[in-house]
Design a protein around this motif. Structure first.
Motif, PDB file in Angstrom:
ATOM      1  N   PRO A   6       0.801  -1.240   0.000  1.00  0.00           N
ATOM      2  CA  PRO A   6       0.000   0.000   0.000  1.00  0.00           C
ATOM      3  C   PRO A   6       0.826   1.278   0.000  1.00  0.00           C
ATOM      4  O   PRO A   6       0.417   2.286  -0.594  1.00  0.00           O
ATOM      5  CB  PRO A   6      -0.826  -0.126   1.282  1.00  0.00           C
ATOM      6  N   SER A   7       1.997   1.262   0.643  1.00  0.00           N
ATOM      7  CA  SER A   7       2.819   2.475   0.681  1.00  0.00           C
ATOM      8  C   SER A   7       3.332   2.845  -0.704  1.00  0.00           C
ATOM      9  O   SER A   7       3.523   4.032  -1.010  1.00  0.00           O
ATOM     10  CB  SER A   7       3.996   2.297   1.642  1.00  0.00           C
ATOM     11  N   ILE A   8       3.543   1.836  -1.568  1.00  0.00           N
ATOM     12  CA  ILE A   8       3.964   2.117  -2.937  1.00  0.00           C
ATOM     13  C   ILE A   8       2.780   2.614  -3.748  1.00  0.00           C
ATOM     14  O   ILE A   8       2.894   3.571  -4.527  1.00  0.00           O
ATOM     15  CB  ILE A   8       4.581   0.859  -3.581  1.00  0.00           C
ATOM     16  N   LYS A   9       1.621   2.003  -3.543  1.00  0.00           N
ATOM     17  CA  LYS A   9       0.431   2.445  -4.267  1.00  0.00           C
ATOM     18  C   LYS A   9       0.056   3.874  -3.899  1.00  0.00           C
ATOM     19  O   LYS A   9      -0.476   4.628  -4.730  1.00  0.00           O
ATOM     20  CB  LYS A   9      -0.739   1.493  -3.985  1.00  0.00           C
ATOM     21  N   SER A  10       0.343   4.254  -2.662  1.00  0.00           N
ATOM     22  CA  SER A  10       0.025   5.629  -2.263  1.00  0.00           C
ATOM     23  C   SER A  10       0.891   6.631  -3.023  1.00  0.00           C
ATOM     24  O   SER A  10       0.469   7.769  -3.264  1.00  0.00           O
ATOM     25  CB  SER A  10       0.230   5.799  -0.753  1.00  0.00           C
ATOM     26  N   ILE A  11       2.098   6.218  -3.413  1.00  0.00           N
ATOM     27  CA  ILE A  11       2.956   7.091  -4.226  1.00  0.00           C
ATOM     28  C   ILE A  11       2.310   7.328  -5.586  1.00  0.00           C
ATOM     29  O   ILE A  11       2.317   8.448  -6.107  1.00  0.00           O
ATOM     30  CB  ILE A  11       4.358   6.464  -4.387  1.00  0.00           C
ATOM     31  N   PHE A  12       1.724   6.273  -6.152  1.00  0.00           N
ATOM     32  CA  PHE A  12       1.038   6.432  -7.434  1.00  0.00           C
ATOM     33  C   PHE A  12      -0.118   7.425  -7.311  1.00  0.00           C
ATOM     34  O   PHE A  12      -0.366   8.238  -8.208  1.00  0.00           O
ATOM     35  CB  PHE A  12       0.491   5.090  -7.925  1.00  0.00           C
ATOM     36  N   ALA A  13      -0.828   7.343  -6.184  1.00  0.00           N
ATOM     37  CA  ALA A  13      -2.005   8.195  -5.997  1.00  0.00           C
ATOM     38  C   ALA A  13      -1.632   9.671  -5.863  1.00  0.00           C
ATOM     39  O   ALA A  13      -2.424  10.554  -6.212  1.00  0.00           O
ATOM     40  CB  ALA A  13      -2.784   7.728  -4.769  1.00  0.00           C
ATOM     41  N   GLU A  14      -0.426   9.939  -5.352  1.00  0.00           N
ATOM     42  CA  GLU A  14      -0.025  11.314  -5.070  1.00  0.00           C
ATOM     43  C   GLU A  14       0.924  11.898  -6.121  1.00  0.00           C
ATOM     44  O   GLU A  14       1.329  13.052  -6.014  1.00  0.00           O
ATOM     45  CB  GLU A  14       0.655  11.365  -3.702  1.00  0.00           C
ATOM     46  N   CYS A  15       1.270  11.119  -7.135  1.00  0.00           N
ATOM     47  CA  CYS A  15       2.287  11.555  -8.090  1.00  0.00           C
ATOM     48  C   CYS A  15       1.710  12.508  -9.136  1.00  0.00           C
ATOM     49  O   CYS A  15       0.490  12.658  -9.266  1.00  0.00           O
ATOM     50  CB  CYS A  15       2.885  10.335  -8.795  1.00  0.00           C
ATOM     51  N   ALA A  16       2.614  13.133  -9.875  1.00  0.00           N
ATOM     52  CA  ALA A  16       2.190  13.925 -11.030  1.00  0.00           C
ATOM     53  C   ALA A  16       1.576  12.991 -12.066  1.00  0.00           C
ATOM     54  O   ALA A  16       1.914  11.805 -12.124  1.00  0.00           O
ATOM     55  CB  ALA A  16       3.390  14.661 -11.618  1.00  0.00           C
ATOM     56  N   GLU A  17       0.692  13.517 -12.881  1.00  0.00           N
ATOM     57  CA  GLU A  17      -0.062  12.681 -13.810  1.00  0.00           C
ATOM     58  C   GLU A  17       0.852  11.908 -14.765  1.00  0.00           C
ATOM     59  O   GLU A  17       1.801  12.446 -15.330  1.00  0.00           O
ATOM     60  CB  GLU A  17      -1.013  13.541 -14.629  1.00  0.00           C
ATOM     61  N   VAL A  18       0.546  10.616 -14.905  1.00  0.00           N
ATOM     62  CA  VAL A  18       1.196   9.776 -15.908  1.00  0.00           C
ATOM     63  C   VAL A  18       0.210   9.623 -17.062  1.00  0.00           C
ATOM     64  O   VAL A  18      -0.907   9.147 -16.876  1.00  0.00           O
ATOM     65  CB  VAL A  18       1.565   8.394 -15.329  1.00  0.00           C
ATOM     66  N   LYS A  87      -0.766  -3.817 -29.310  1.00  0.00           N
ATOM     67  CA  LYS A  87       0.252  -4.466 -28.475  1.00  0.00           C
ATOM     68  C   LYS A  87       0.795  -3.571 -27.370  1.00  0.00           C
ATOM     69  O   LYS A  87       1.142  -4.049 -26.291  1.00  0.00           O
ATOM     70  CB  LYS A  87       1.434  -4.920 -29.352  1.00  0.00           C
ATOM     71  N   ILE A  88       0.897  -2.263 -27.628  1.00  0.00           N
ATOM     72  CA  ILE A  88       1.643  -1.386 -26.717  1.00  0.00           C
ATOM     73  C   ILE A  88       0.716  -0.506 -25.889  1.00  0.00           C
ATOM     74  O   ILE A  88      -0.147   0.197 -26.428  1.00  0.00           O
ATOM     75  CB  ILE A  88       2.626  -0.501 -27.509  1.00  0.00           C
ATOM     76  N   ARG A  89       0.912  -0.553 -24.587  1.00  0.00           N
ATOM     77  CA  ARG A  89       0.304   0.401 -23.663  1.00  0.00           C
ATOM     78  C   ARG A  89       1.428   1.338 -23.209  1.00  0.00           C
ATOM     79  O   ARG A  89       2.344   0.925 -22.492  1.00  0.00           O
ATOM     80  CB  ARG A  89      -0.321  -0.319 -22.456  1.00  0.00           C
ATOM     81  N   LEU A  90       1.358   2.568 -23.646  1.00  0.00           N
ATOM     82  CA  LEU A  90       2.432   3.535 -23.397  1.00  0.00           C
ATOM     83  C   LEU A  90       2.103   4.390 -22.177  1.00  0.00           C
ATOM     84  O   LEU A  90       0.991   4.913 -22.049  1.00  0.00           O
ATOM     85  CB  LEU A  90       2.613   4.420 -24.628  1.00  0.00           C
ATOM     86  N   PHE A  91       3.093   4.564 -21.301  1.00  0.00           N
ATOM     87  CA  PHE A  91       2.947   5.406 -20.113  1.00  0.00           C
ATOM     88  C   PHE A  91       4.026   6.486 -20.161  1.00  0.00           C
ATOM     89  O   PHE A  91       5.220   6.181 -20.114  1.00  0.00           O
ATOM     90  CB  PHE A  91       3.067   4.574 -18.844  1.00  0.00           C
ATOM     91  N   LEU A  92       3.584   7.738 -20.257  1.00  0.00           N
ATOM     92  CA  LEU A  92       4.503   8.866 -20.366  1.00  0.00           C
ATOM     93  C   LEU A  92       4.683   9.492 -18.980  1.00  0.00           C
ATOM     94  O   LEU A  92       3.777  10.119 -18.448  1.00  0.00           O
ATOM     95  CB  LEU A  92       3.957   9.886 -21.363  1.00  0.00           C
ATOM     96  N   HIS A  93       5.878   9.305 -18.424  1.00  0.00           N
ATOM     97  CA  HIS A  93       6.152   9.707 -17.049  1.00  0.00           C
ATOM     98  C   HIS A  93       6.725  11.119 -16.961  1.00  0.00           C
ATOM     99  O   HIS A  93       7.149  11.711 -17.951  1.00  0.00           O
ATOM    100  CB  HIS A  93       7.115   8.711 -16.400  1.00  0.00           C
ATOM    101  N   ARG A  94       6.781  11.604 -15.721  1.00  0.00           N
ATOM    102  CA  ARG A  94       7.374  12.900 -15.401  1.00  0.00           C
ATOM    103  C   ARG A  94       8.585  12.667 -14.500  1.00  0.00           C
ATOM    104  O   ARG A  94       8.523  11.861 -13.556  1.00  0.00           O
ATOM    105  CB  ARG A  94       6.349  13.775 -14.673  1.00  0.00           C
ATOM    106  N   ARG A  95       9.662  13.380 -14.739  1.00  0.00           N
ATOM    107  CA  ARG A  95      10.880  13.196 -13.934  1.00  0.00           C
ATOM    108  C   ARG A  95      10.643  13.500 -12.466  1.00  0.00           C
ATOM    109  O   ARG A  95      11.310  12.950 -11.593  1.00  0.00           O
ATOM    110  CB  ARG A  95      12.001  14.094 -14.470  1.00  0.00           C
ATOM    111  N   GLU A  96       9.692  14.370 -12.178  1.00  0.00           N
ATOM    112  CA  GLU A  96       9.444  14.712 -10.777  1.00  0.00           C
ATOM    113  C   GLU A  96       8.914  13.526  -9.977  1.00  0.00           C
ATOM    114  O   GLU A  96       8.905  13.547  -8.742  1.00  0.00           O
ATOM    115  CB  GLU A  96       8.457  15.874 -10.688  1.00  0.00           C
ATOM    116  N   ASN A  97       8.459  12.486 -10.655  1.00  0.00           N
ATOM    117  CA  ASN A  97       7.969  11.292  -9.959  1.00  0.00           C
ATOM    118  C   ASN A  97       9.075  10.311  -9.610  1.00  0.00           C
ATOM    119  O   ASN A  97       8.832   9.311  -8.932  1.00  0.00           O
ATOM    120  CB  ASN A  97       6.927  10.561 -10.819  1.00  0.00           C
ATOM    121  N   ASN A  98      10.292  10.577 -10.082  1.00  0.00           N
ATOM    122  CA  ASN A  98      11.392   9.649  -9.832  1.00  0.00           C
ATOM    123  C   ASN A  98      11.605   9.386  -8.345  1.00  0.00           C
ATOM    124  O   ASN A  98      11.507  10.310  -7.521  1.00  0.00           O
ATOM    125  CB  ASN A  98      12.690  10.186 -10.410  1.00  0.00           C
ATOM    126  N   ILE A  99      11.910   8.155  -8.034  1.00  0.00           N
ATOM    127  CA  ILE A  99      12.287   7.772  -6.674  1.00  0.00           C
ATOM    128  C   ILE A  99      13.812   7.813  -6.584  1.00  0.00           C
ATOM    129  O   ILE A  99      14.503   7.202  -7.403  1.00  0.00           O
ATOM    130  CB  ILE A  99      11.758   6.365  -6.335  1.00  0.00           C
TER     131      ILE A  99
END
Length: 331
Positions: A6-18, A87-99
């Motif tokens: 859950p602590s990792i999932k909470s990071i997803f919930a609070e991150c900048a939009e992917v 075939k491809i599900r693309l996820f465009l990330h933001r650097r501010e979400n980096n761990i």
């Protein structure tokens, strides 16, 4: 599917939009292939081509996480996703979400985000600078795991590519040297993993999704693949090594560890070893790992003061391990 703390999932919930562009990937797939990429403009096309060429009698998806590169990698990924929407599900990330680990950005958010999106019964990983060479790789590994329900991890040999583009056998690689140290390689499990260290290249592996439960330690460790294999096998499951020719190429010219100072290497070793000991549930397994790790643990005693800014629980664990080793005790 894959379970995530859950602590990792909470990071997803609070991150900048992917951003996930629209796609036509089927909801039901047998295998999810995870690709994390950053500044791979010269290699990502070859990586994706090696996955797209797979010949299978089942559906598979590609989970492509692009980490906001500062070269052309994102443009290439978008072009591939538009060309292969089935075939491809693309996820465009933001650097501010980096761990960050040890003060440096990592691809852990990207990887864990991909894990959270897995739909397949099985998952495979191919990082953006590696590539597959056998168009039957997925088919062979699925058949092996289907036929062996007690196995949760399957892998193959790989070839290695150096900076000049020369490809050679992995015979002299550290992974194969470790494998040759295993007393009985006819039945692989967590024990040899703990005794000799990692002997599996990530680009060659396939795992059983419902056997993976990712703890919070995963995002704290500088080493991800080794923890992944331990998590997949620590409940007594088997590891399958296919005796086929190599199925992939691992580029070993840009290892992040080789560019680090001795001090940082020791700190990273200490961090990942403390995470391994934290996730191991079996006392015998902890003892096996500690026997192999004790020399590193002794060395980090000199570096305890240098990690005072890290989480108190990690610092306390380091100190505890050093005391145990110096007293010649075993967990």
């Amino acid at each position: 599917m894959i379970k995530i703390h859950p602590s990792i999932k909470s990071i997803f919930a609070e991150c900048a939009e992917v951003i996930e562009p629209p796609n036509q990937v089927p909801k039901s797939v047998k295998v999810s292939v995870l690709v994390a990429t950053y500044n791979h403009q010269d290699t990502i096309a070859q990586c994706l081509d090696g996955i797209l060429m797979q010949s299978t009698d089942f559906e598979f998806e590609i989970l492509l996480g692009e980490d906001e590169s500062n070269d052309r990698t994102r443009d290439i990924c978008i072009a591939y996703a538009e060309k292969h929407p089935e075939k491809i599900r693309l996820f465009l990330h933001r650097r501010e979400n980096n761990i960050h680990i040890n003060g440096k950005p990592t691809g852990k958010f990207n990887l864990c985000f991909n894990f959270n999106k897995v739909r397949g019964e099985y998952f495979a990983i191919c990082e953006g600078d590696d590539f597959w060479t056998d168009n039957q790789k997925l088919q062979k590994q699925v058949e092996a795991l289907d036929d062996n329900p007690n196995a949760t991890l399957c892998y193959t040999r790989v070839n290695l590519m150096d900076r000049s583009g020369n490809v050679q056998s992995d015979e002299q690689s550290i992974t194969e040297k470790r494998f040759r140290q295993i007393t009985d390689s006819s039945r692989l499990s967590i024990s040899p993993l703990l005794e000799v260290g990692n002997f599996i290249h990530t680009c060659s592996m396939m795992g059983r999704s419902n056997a993976l439960d990712i703890p919070f330690e995963f995002i704290k460790s500088p080493v991800g693949d080794y923890l992944l294999y331990i998590l997949l096998t620590q409940n007594g499951q088997e590891i399958i090594k296919l005796d086929n020719p190599p199925t992939a190429v691992y580029r070993n010219e840009t290892g992040t560890w080789s560019a680090q100072s001795h001090r940082n290497i020791l700190i990273n070793i200490a961090l990942y070893q403390s995470c391994v000991l934290s996730i191991l549930q079996n006392e015998e397994h902890r003892g096996i790992f500690l026997d192999r790790a004790h020399s590193h643990i002794i060395q980090i005693g000199n570096y305890i003061d240098q990690i005072k800014q890290r989480e108190p629980a990690v610092k306390e664990l380091f100190a505890f391990l050093v005391r145990k080793v110096r007293r010649k005790l075993h967990l």
